[in-house]
Design an enzyme around this catalytic site. Structure first.
Site, short mmCIF file in Angstrom:
data_model
loop_
_atom_site.label_atom_id
_atom_site.label_comp_id
_atom_site.label_asym_id
_atom_site.label_seq_id
_atom_site.Cartn_x
_atom_site.Cartn_y
_atom_site.Cartn_z
N GLY A 263 0.82 -1.20 0.00
CA GLY A 263 0.00 0.00 0.00
C GLY A 263 0.86 1.26 0.00
N CYS A 264 0.20 2.40 -0.09
CA CYS A 264 0.93 3.67 -0.20
C CYS A 264 1.65 4.02 1.10
CB CYS A 264 -0.01 4.79 -0.65
SG CYS A 264 -1.51 4.97 0.33
#
Lengths: 344, 344, 344, 344
Positions: free
Chosen positions: B148-149
């Site tokens: 994920g970011c």
């Protein structure tokens, strides 16, 4: 490989040239100058360039620049005219992103720029840099005065209407909106985030330096002196120009304006006529060399409204300069200019 | 040419994949799906793609997707797990940008995502997509759950410290700041310009879905369960994550942290350790796949502060996915990812 | 009517004083000074004041200032200490919004501000201006060194925890986010809209001038020297500070933190403890003198996260100064400070 | 104390009414309605109101509203016309911030709003709410259709020129720029921060609902049907309208336009004619009820350019409504409207 020199590499058009040329397959930056930053790697000043350029700012030196094939001036007005004559004489092609070679009427230039022009002869030889207007002249030119940012957006928007003589050339109104990067990277109170964000204002309504340039360009296209009102506005954003262009149709029931625009720009790689009814957003060209245009005739009345958007630092400055370099050196016109705009 | 399919092409990670792949020399998008936009050209939805892609959204169809070499899922959680099993079985490599295959503990995933997982067996086979952590595993993988970011920015920042066991793994604090694009393109009041600009707020302090993912990753690196406080904040900007990472040195006089980070990332194409004393800006990676990191030991005391910035849509999502595709298909790791960040 | 003088009226805290005092029922600005703008009406510089103030900038003159009841210094450090001694001697009460009288340890002050202090005796007599901490002392004070913007947000957030001795005073981490107006109105490249918008960065991580001030304040509250890491970050917005404050509970199962905070601030007119589970937004205090706070204990573990927001120009500067003036002159504490924050 | 009811209190004009009325010395909000938020305290939805209002949303109920002296409708079009008739009949004065009672030509209204009007008789009795145009009528009115945001900025800018018949009424061009709050608080993709910030676009160029309203107003002032082109643009900011108004002087050498404007607005409390040569910024009215105007005649030619700025939520909506209430109830016109705009 085209050997490139850049004079004045610390401003926004300078770093934008570096960004675009970083991935240009047929050009390489050999020299970049800045008096104030001598000896500093460009990537120290602009960390986005880390890993893309490892050259260092040097003081401007004509001999070193003369070893390049082409020299870009990304400088305030007055600088290019002091160095271009020698470079041109030594066979270097010169592309000035500034205003020194744009206006043919020397007196007019001196009035608006409040400076004595030092090489009026060269102005006469210089070619105005707007490929959609005069691509062939550009190809053979030694010296280019690139079109300004507002002038590019405005001229591309009015071009089909004035060429076709469909509108009253005496009643043109260009209401233009520009991001703050148009004001450059100089420290100034007026473009602080705290002063320029969350607000909109007009400026230069009584008179702006781009007015004579646009008027010269549009008059050339119309083949007669145009009447133009030009109102620039500062937008609370970094990049982008939106020109909203008003003119009056001589005959409101006549022409298919959508077809006129599509036809005029059919083969232009960097002008995109949007579908009828569109409203182009400046972000749709952010970081790219495109100009997107749409044309409206509200309520079927006699006023035409053209909407024309560019990224002021790309098609309005550094991208246009690279496009011009490509033309001058017979490279594919799109070379180094394939960036897709950043959305969102 | 690698034939690419994209499921869920209307969101921000979808359009970002299209932007990056538009100029990828060894990959071509063949299929892009969207139930709601079936039959619409992608460029109608995202005008920045005009002239770069002329494909059209189709409804998701496994047969059509199975004709691709690789399928990206740019979808909310729950979608990839419903289609990936058949694609993997038919020999298509799958890269999920969402959360379905990131967390190995199925029960934990189900608790945080409030959903029954439909293919736990595949989770066991899936490889976590963070090249700097496990490049070799990625190369041979059939199925990737991309990091994920926030997890990307946080793990890259803590990696050298935890691998070297220099810090107390029980006292990690990740104070993270993200642009609004992390919330996606769905209409919601909370991310309206009028609600989210000119303001800053924390959210999800009691618990955020990226917490178990980060904890799993860091615990793997540290080879023991870490203690982590994770506070995400919404920033009044579009793109960018800034992770400010705190940890406590076991011995404050020991290590040369700058050298540790530089050594660890020496050969990483997309991690840039900034010079000592730097403060990376998120804009220095805007639109690019770089992660820029700096490390500080304020006042020589025992707290280390790591600053790690990425573009959440590029290194935090679509760029990382392309980097992973490059690895899986033995292409140059930088292919399609040479964009220079936009400054200003 | 309290007669007010303002020294240094052209900066952001100066104009904010004018905004707040414009509607103050018991105070009137009689003198406002600026060397550079002498003779200019304040409304020419700040058009928002047109119709609200018709006074004119004058050069600083002690006699004219001495005719006021109170003088605010909205100046860079070093100015107040040069004029305050004479004013205080002549019976004028002085409220310094700058840093000259905040830090008791003169040597420490001189190190961080890199200047010789010219009236150390007066520092000893000065009262630190944070009403929630020392309201009674403020009431009788002749000279106030107002709390800085970050120090206000941080101290109000930690106050109940440190007073009650519930947390480990050696492990405090203050991750702070400030709008660009904290940097003032001076022309500088770093806070141009083009440099500071659409980006986030930390600054001053190795050391920031507010660190010793916050440490002094927190140590006083804790009654022992605290250990503090302070990381300021620049936000892409004009106004607002968001402090995210981490500390470690000595006993995680003990206290009702929500009740602790509500009790501590029950009678404070400008501190609002939000309901449990809240995340205050900086915009909820934009233009107002409120500090809004919420307290979290994520996952029931031993880390407390306090979120504290203020408008840096109001509660972090000019509003606090007016609140202090109200206390000093026995006016209602809310006088002139009833503004509702602007949402949206 | 005037007893106030508000129908539709959850939108931006509703919360703005609450902000302004919080400090109004002669009015008190007794009822505020919202179907969706019934039972919720207004301060839960808008934390800026914490400590200023402790009322709770109720479902709309005519009996409860009929106990008020005045009811504001801060609702989408179509709502006010369904409730106003009964309220007016029961002697309650009604101020509609929406569009139901603005346009006298019912057929025209129905065409642009695509709805059957349910009380055309009341439209005939309603007074258009723009105090600078028709203050006396407003004082005695039972029912007001407040001027819209764009219509306020445009009419105040053209008023002196059209009243004096100095310009060609057939060639009016209003290029208008509005912050995103004009679009309201509804969740929509187009006004997400990620879509609307860092970009500028026109919208509604073929036709916008404010066009017939402005045309009706200007035609009334000019005493003949005007020709008008109206182009609204979305600005990347929250609040503010900037109208740039073009018209053609019948005689360019005649009039002193500056004096004309100053004279016309000499006694208006909320119109500020700026000094000659000024360019008003929208931020100079942010949060305040002022309209600031400047007038230019570029290069001495025959085109007049008027620049007119307001805060769309204050003078363009809720502030204007409060001003109108003050007039209707014979209160001082400035009551509750003394806020100074927030700069920076």
């Amino acid at each position: 490989m085209v050997k490139v020199g850049i004079v004045g590499g610390t401003g926004y058009t300078g770093v934008e040239l570096l960004r675009l040329l970083a991935n240009h397959p047929q050009a390489r930056v050999e020299v970049i100058t800045s008096r104030s930053e001598e000896g500093i790697p460009v990537a120290d000043m602009y960390p986005n360039l880390r890993g893309h350029h490892d050259i260092t700012f040097t003081v401007p030196d004509v001999d070193r620049l003369a070893a390049c094939d082409v020299v870009f001036f990304a400088t305030p007005h007055g600088v290019a005219m002091s160095m271009a004559p020698e470079l041109v004489e030594r066979g270097v092609r010169v592309i000035d992103l500034g205003a020194d070679f744009r206006i043919k009427d020397i007196e007019l230039w001196e009035k608006w720029y409040n400076l004595k022009h030092t090489c009026p002869d060269l102005v006469a030889k210089a070619v105005y840099g707007l490929p959609e207007l005069n691509r062939d002249q550009i190809k053979g030119a030694e010296l280019i005065g690139c079109a300004g940012c507002y002038p590019t957006a405005v001229q591309l928007g009015y071009l089909p209407l004035l060429e076709s003589k469909l509108v009253d050339h005496r009643r043109l109104i260009a209401d233009c909106k520009s991001g703050a990067s148009g004001a450059g990277r100089g420290a100034s109170v007026g473009t602080l985030l705290c002063e320029a964000s969350e607000s909109v204002k007009a400026y230069g309504v009584p008179g702006h330096r781009h007015l004579p340039e646009i008027r010269q360009g549009l008059s050339g296209i119309a083949e007669r002196p145009v009447g133009l009102t030009f109102s620039p506005h500062l937008m609370p954003m970094i990049r982008g120009i939106h020109a909203t262009l008003y003119s009056v149709l001589k005959d409101p029931v006549g022409p298919d304006l959508q077809a006129l625009f599509e036809e005029r720009y059919r083969n232009e790689p960097f002008v995109d006529v949007m579908p009828a009814g569109s409203h182009p957003e400046t972000r749709s060209v952010k970081g790219s060399n495109m100009c997107r245009i749409s044309v409206h005739q509200p309520q079927g009345e006699d006023v035409v409204v053209v909407l024309s958007v560019i990224d002021n630092l790309v098609k309005g400055a550094s991208g246009q300069a690279v496009q011009i370099m490509n033309l001058m050196f017979d490279l594919p016109e799109r070379s180094g200019l394939e960036q897709v705009a950043l959305m969102p």
